[in-house]
Structures are given as C-alpha cells and as structure tokens.
Design a protein around this motif. Sequence first.
Motif, PDB file in Angstrom:
ATOM      1  N   SER A  25     -14.910  -1.442  -1.590  1.00 17.48           N
ATOM      2  CA  SER A  25     -14.522  -0.533  -2.678  1.00 17.48           C
ATOM      3  C   SER A  25     -15.722  -0.028  -3.468  1.00 17.48           C
ATOM      4  O   SER A  25     -15.689   1.073  -4.007  1.00 17.48           O
ATOM      5  N   VAL A  40     -11.845   9.982   1.563  1.00 21.49           N
ATOM      6  CA  VAL A  40     -10.800   9.224   2.266  1.00 21.49           C
ATOM      7  C   VAL A  40     -11.226   8.866   3.693  1.00 21.49           C
ATOM      8  O   VAL A  40     -10.524   8.140   4.386  1.00 21.49           O
ATOM      9  N   SER A 225      -8.446   3.453   8.278  1.00 21.99           N
ATOM     10  CA  SER A 225      -7.595   3.864   7.158  1.00 21.99           C
ATOM     11  C   SER A 225      -7.093   2.679   6.332  1.00 21.99           C
ATOM     12  O   SER A 225      -6.897   2.794   5.125  1.00 21.99           O
ATOM     13  N   VAL A 226      -6.889   1.523   6.968  1.00 21.02           N
ATOM     14  CA  VAL A 226      -6.430   0.330   6.243  1.00 21.02           C
ATOM     15  C   VAL A 226      -7.457  -0.015   5.158  1.00 21.02           C
ATOM     16  O   VAL A 226      -7.085  -0.337   4.018  1.00 21.02           O
ATOM     17  N   TYR A 227      -8.733   0.098   5.503  1.00 23.36           N
ATOM     18  CA  TYR A 227      -9.777  -0.275   4.539  1.00 23.36           C
ATOM     19  C   TYR A 227      -9.889   0.761   3.417  1.00 23.36           C
ATOM     20  O   TYR A 227     -10.200   0.400   2.284  1.00 23.36           O
ATOM     21  N   THR A 228      -9.638   2.014   3.744  1.00 24.40           N
ATOM     22  CA  THR A 228      -9.641   3.036   2.683  1.00 24.40           C
ATOM     23  C   THR A 228      -8.551   2.715   1.666  1.00 24.40           C
ATOM     24  O   THR A 228      -8.771   2.809   0.454  1.00 24.40           O
ATOM     25  N   ILE A 229      -7.381   2.319   2.172  1.00 25.54           N
ATOM     26  CA  ILE A 229      -6.269   1.997   1.261  1.00 25.54           C
ATOM     27  C   ILE A 229      -6.634   0.787   0.399  1.00 25.54           C
ATOM     28  O   ILE A 229      -6.432   0.790  -0.825  1.00 25.54           O
ATOM     29  N   LEU A 232      -9.004   1.835  -2.269  1.00 27.04           N
ATOM     30  CA  LEU A 232      -8.356   2.591  -3.348  1.00 27.04           C
ATOM     31  C   LEU A 232      -7.597   1.660  -4.297  1.00 27.04           C
ATOM     32  O   LEU A 232      -7.648   1.830  -5.516  1.00 27.04           O
ATOM     33  N   ILE A 233      -6.904   0.666  -3.724  1.00 24.18           N
ATOM     34  CA  ILE A 233      -6.164  -0.281  -4.573  1.00 24.18           C
ATOM     35  C   ILE A 233      -7.148  -1.054  -5.455  1.00 24.18           C
ATOM     36  O   ILE A 233      -6.917  -1.222  -6.659  1.00 24.18           O
ATOM     37  N   LEU A 270       1.371  -6.893   1.787  1.00 22.66           N
ATOM     38  CA  LEU A 270       1.342  -5.478   1.398  1.00 22.66           C
ATOM     39  C   LEU A 270       2.260  -5.218   0.210  1.00 22.66           C
ATOM     40  O   LEU A 270       1.955  -4.401  -0.654  1.00 22.66           O
ATOM     41  N   TYR A 274       0.941  -3.487  -3.209  1.00 24.33           N
ATOM     42  CA  TYR A 274       1.493  -2.265  -3.814  1.00 24.33           C
ATOM     43  C   TYR A 274       2.150  -2.555  -5.168  1.00 24.33           C
ATOM     44  O   TYR A 274       2.145  -1.708  -6.059  1.00 24.33           O
ATOM     45  N   PHE A 277      -0.660  -2.552  -7.532  1.00 21.21           N
ATOM     46  CA  PHE A 277      -1.061  -1.147  -7.651  1.00 21.21           C
ATOM     47  C   PHE A 277      -0.183  -0.409  -8.669  1.00 21.21           C
ATOM     48  O   PHE A 277      -0.663   0.224  -9.603  1.00 21.21           O
TER      49      PHE A 277
END
Lengths: 291, 478
Positions: A25, A40, A225-229, A232-233, A270, A274, A277
């Motif tokens: 992050s 992203v 993409s999993v790591y981008t999410i 972001l969190i 997950l 979330y 989040f």
Amino acid sequence: MYPTSLFFDILLGGIILGALYSLISLGLNLQFGVTKVLNVAHGEFMIIASYLSYVFFTSFKMDPFFSLLIILPFFFFIGFALERGLFGRLFLRLSVDEAVSISLLMCFGLMFIIQNVLMLIFGRTEKSYEYFSQTVDIAGAIFPLNRIIVGVAGVVLNFAIYNFLTFTQPGRALRASIMEPIGAQLVGINISKLRSYALGLGLIASGLAGMLISMFYAITPYSGSVYTIIALIVIILGGFGSMLGSILGGITLGFVSYVTMRFMSSTLVLVVFYAIFLLILLIRPQGLFRR
Amino acid sequence: MRSRSAVTKVGALVVVVVIIIAAIGGYYAGTLAPAVKEVTTTVERTVTTTTTLAPGAPYTTTVTVTAPPATVTTTVTSTVTTTTPTTPTTTSTLPPKDKFVIGYACSLTGAYAADDLPKQKTVYDILVEEWNAKGGIYLPEYGKKVPIEVKIEDAKSDIETYIRLLEKFITVDKVDWLFSVYGTAAHFAVVPVLEKYKYPMITLTAMSDKISDMIYRGEAHYLYSLQRNAKQTAADVADFIQYIVKETGLKNIGVIYITELFGLEGASALRVALYDRKLTPVVYEGYPIGITDLSPLIKKLKDANVEIFAIFSYPGDTILFMKQAKELGFSPKIWIGNMVVDTPLVAIPNFGKEALTGIIIMWGFEAYDKPFSRDFAEKYKARTGYYPSPHQISLYMAYNIAFSLIEKYGLNREKIAQILWTETFDTPLGKARFDPERGFVWETRGALAQWQGGDKLEVIWPLNVATAKWIFKPPWPS
C-alpha cells in the motif's frame, strides 16, 4: 497447539502479512498522494517484478534479493517515464479533476495491457519457485523460512521508506507536496520534478513487494488485482496520503486477516476486509491515522 | 337455418385453415427431412396423393379437397435436386454450407485458464484434427462431408462473458454446435441459453446437484455432464473413506472447499455422506475465491492432526494449497483432491511426480488398459508430452458419439439432444449412457484414481475395476 506457540504463531503471522500489506500500500499511497494518479495497475506492476524474480531465479539462478539490483532501477525508470511521458502531460493540459479521471482510465488500460503482455510471454499457468522453503520453529510456531525473510524484509523496507520520507530532504519535499501542494511550491519545491520521482519511488515499492510475494506465492498474469484491492483497503484504513497510516493500516489488516483465518474461518477474510472498509468510510472517512 | 349455415361456414373455414397449415407444414417438413424418392401428401386422412419422381425433376403437387360446401385447392411447387439417385437431397431452402462450425467459449485467460486449456482444449484439438483428417463431418442434409472449424473466443474466466459469448455464437455467428464452457458455476449460468436456443452441450467440468435437479424438473434438457453430480461423487469418496477408516484405523477427517458452487455443493454433499456413514470431519471449512494465503487454514488442519483429507478446490488455490502444505509439512496419509492434480499436463510440471505420489483424484473414470483409451492416451502424449487424465478419455469418447449422431441426424440438434438422453451407446469401452446424476456411465467406469509415482493415474476405486491397489501418501519429498 499450546498457548505460547499460538501466541507466537499469531504474532509472527500477523507481522509477516502486515509488513507485506504495508509495503504494497505504501507504493500506491505515495503515487496517489503526490501525483493524484490512482494507479489501479499497481498490482500488475508488482506481478511484473514477481515474474522478473522468477525468471532470474529459475533461468540464471540469481538470488531474488540480488535481482533487485536490476528490478528496482528498471521500475524507477518506468515510473519516471510514465509520469513524464503520460500522466504529467495530462495534468499539464487538463484541470486536476479531469486529469484524475482520465489518468484512472489510463491506469485501467495499463492494467489490461500488462496482464495480456504477461500472458503472451509467460502463459496462463501459475509460476512459482522454491526459495528457502524449509520450516523454522519459533517457540512452537512453525513458518517456512521464506516467510520469515519476507516478514523481516517487509519490516526493514517499511522502516527504511518511512525514515526516508520523514528525515531526508527529498522525503520531506515529497510529504510536503502531498500535504500542501501550493505551499510546497511557494517554498521552492519543484512539484513537476517531484511527481516523476514519486511515481518512480512508488513503483520501487511495488517492485520490492512483487519480489517478496514471488518467494512464496504462485503467480499468474492475473494475480495483481487482488493486491491492488488490498492496497486500496489499507490506504483507506490508514488515510490517503498518510505514509505512517499505510504502514500501520497494513499491519492492522495483516493481523485481522491472520486472526480471522486462524480462529474463525478463511471464508470470512474478505467479509471482514470489506466490513472494515465500510466501517472506516462511515466513521472516519479520512482514515484512522490521518490528522 | 341461419345458425346451421353459420356452423357449416365455420366448419368449412376450420377445414381450410387445417389444410393450409398441413400443406405448408408438409412442405417445410419435406425440405428439412432427408429427401426421398417418394413424395406423399396426406390431408385429414381423406385425401392421399403419392408421386414418384426422378432425381432432378421439377414437381408440382396439387391437393384438392372438397369439404362441402367449400372447395379448397393447395398447390406446392418444388424441385428435387440430388447428386446420387439413392439419396436425393432437397437443397432449395438450405443455405450453402462448406464447413461445420463449433463455437468454443474458452477461458484463455483468468483463473480458469490454467485448467480449462489443458483439460478441455487439448482434447477438442485432437478430436477436430482427427475428424478433419477423415475429410470432416458428414451432414446428411447436404449429402456431403464438410470440414470442422472451431471458432474460439476468450471468456476470461468470467461467467457473464460465457453467457454473452454463447449467445453471440448462436445468434450472430450461427454456429452448428458448441464446445463446453468451464466450471460448475459457468455451466449453471449457461443452462438458460442452451434451453432457449436448443443447443446441446457435453461437458467434463460440471459437477452439481442443482444441475441434476434442473434436468429432472425439465429445465435443462441440453446439458450433458460426464461427471457425477456432487451427491454421487461424495458417495464414492465417502465409501472410500469409510473403507480406509475400517481397514487402517485412521480417523481424523478434514474437508476444505472453495466457496463457489462446485466447492459448496461438493463439500456439503461429502459431509452428509460421511454423516450417513457415522463419520464426522474434525475440520470442515471453506475459503474464498482469490485467497492469497492458506497457511492459517493448513495450520488448523495440522493442529487437528488430519489424516484423511479431501479438498474441493479450483486451479489457482489448489497450487497455492499444495505449495504451502508442502512448506508447512502438512502431509496426511490420504489426500483426495480434484483440480490441477487430476491433469498430468498441469500437475507434473507444477509439482513433480514425486510430490504427487499418493494423491487421489475424485474422478478416475477410465484406465489406460483398453485399446481405445491407450490409443487416445498415446496421441495425447505425442501432442502434449503428458498422458491425459482418466476422465479426459470420457470427454473424447462422448464427443465422438455426438459427432456420429450429427452424421446420422444432421443439424437436427433437438433430435440429437433427445437421443443423448434416451439411448445407450455401443462404445469401445462398453455400453455407455448419460444419466442426470451419474454422468456418463459405462460398466467398467471407475470413481477414484491415484498418482503412484508414474506418468499416469491408476484407477483405485471401486475395487472391482481398480487397476492398482491404493497406497498411503508418503511424506513430501525434501
């Protein structure tokens, strides 16, 4: 499992995962904080670094840490070039709001391009290599050695980046341009030049994280993409633009994730992510660690 | 008087309508069905006209019906064109056809790609090459063989994309047949498309009780799974576990699963099946799609001293789990898995034969010891460098059956769909048929297979069709 070994298992497991999340992050936060480019494709850049480590290790028997000597300058150059050639021009020509939206779309484009190029080069199947996979027993808590290395490296790198941003002149300039862009320019900081360095440094952090994950996870062109999410969190948890927030947010999320999997159920990881989040967005939208 | 006249008029009108419909229907039926030398027109059982035509001769059929007080005359004109005198073919209404096109929504990218390509595409490639080498597929409507062409597009491992691609194949590209999509969830999602357009789909990668229920309810006529459904698979696995518990005294059972339709149904069916056999797992836990770290779950399994282990996983997480289990030294004596470890082309390069030894897969349908299976296995190996999995042989066999049906019934997909459900087929592996719950069954079909150190998987269960005795999984190689 005995209580002491369970304690060490959670402590180390949380630190390892947390240090990794922080590092992931940190790069994204730095890029967004200074350049306002929400990259992203951050996870995809990480995966490029993972593939490079994989190739150097399997084809040239090069130690992943040694391969950083090639990967990091290369990543810095890519970040620098992207800012100079692509995003910087956008922010010069358009209003900030427009440039932010268009750069986001560009990053989506980059994400797909990287995924497909990686697929063409490496194929679709998972790639992995074995690096110090023997287990280590720490007070009854068992971890593969590569995880311990990742944990230690993650803590050291986070510490180094934090110190760089806090105690060095360029680091202070970077933080100043995040916190007060106009004020920073008034005191003589060249924001346009700094933007390129920020993107370059952000990608260096992606490169470090990518190399570390390649040591114990299998990678595919679509793993990013999993790591981008996750990044972001963590950033929302810690606060956009707050480097300390990224580090502490990452460690918090790492612990939460490890404890959830250990005591509750992996299915809930997950859901918990979330839930945190949403909760942070509701209660403290500026993030936990941002003043 | 007046009402009587009205009744007569209505009656006459009905007769007129019936005759027109019959005539038009007869005409279209005539153009679709294989052409014959004799043309027979029957109207309301009262008028029959029989005409014998020479091939190539134009003909006119006139049907005159008198139904007091009205008189109806219907004229149908057509031309018989044929290349052979014995099987003349009516081509006047058929569009020209120079190839048989199959639509294939394949996951070239994304989470399913690692398994879809080696498991299904390699088989389809061999199949199509073989048929094309024979000159293609014979279409009786056209009286000729046409080459098979596969139109492949990337479904990106995305269920929505699978649906859109199938609709595009059917409505825009007008394909003649479909190759299967990948994964239980995707098949569940495309059932309505298959129903709407009446396209049969034979598949290796759908294992679901929900789909079986839909077949029984008459909501899924066109999906043919080669796999047993979750309940049947679980019953076989539970039978084997019960046998192992009895034979060896091992007792700690662990079941983990991915929280997707396949994993949820499979694991819950296994739990019920074990419960029926008075066995209870000490660990029963799911994990989400896209998980990046399974080590806490592996530690739970280790802490619970799991000796008999079953996993319902998808490709990416299988590899992650195996890698982390090896690192953490989790090596139960009985390991029953599915994805990735079931396909040598993926399993051997990823793990090596030594690490695979002892691992059991849930679908060990066919041994390689019959000429048909051996031939296909060698062809597959020549092409890919590895042997096929035991259930890939069934995919190859089932599609050969489907293509033979196309050669017999042409592009009448509805008819073929019906036959696939109702008939028993003489195959090189014995008499085989489709069953909504048990998939594609033949007498000697196995249920579980195991890696025993070689290049191929050995069928180990049921014992009466086993090609080798089961073995314990040895510890991971160092």
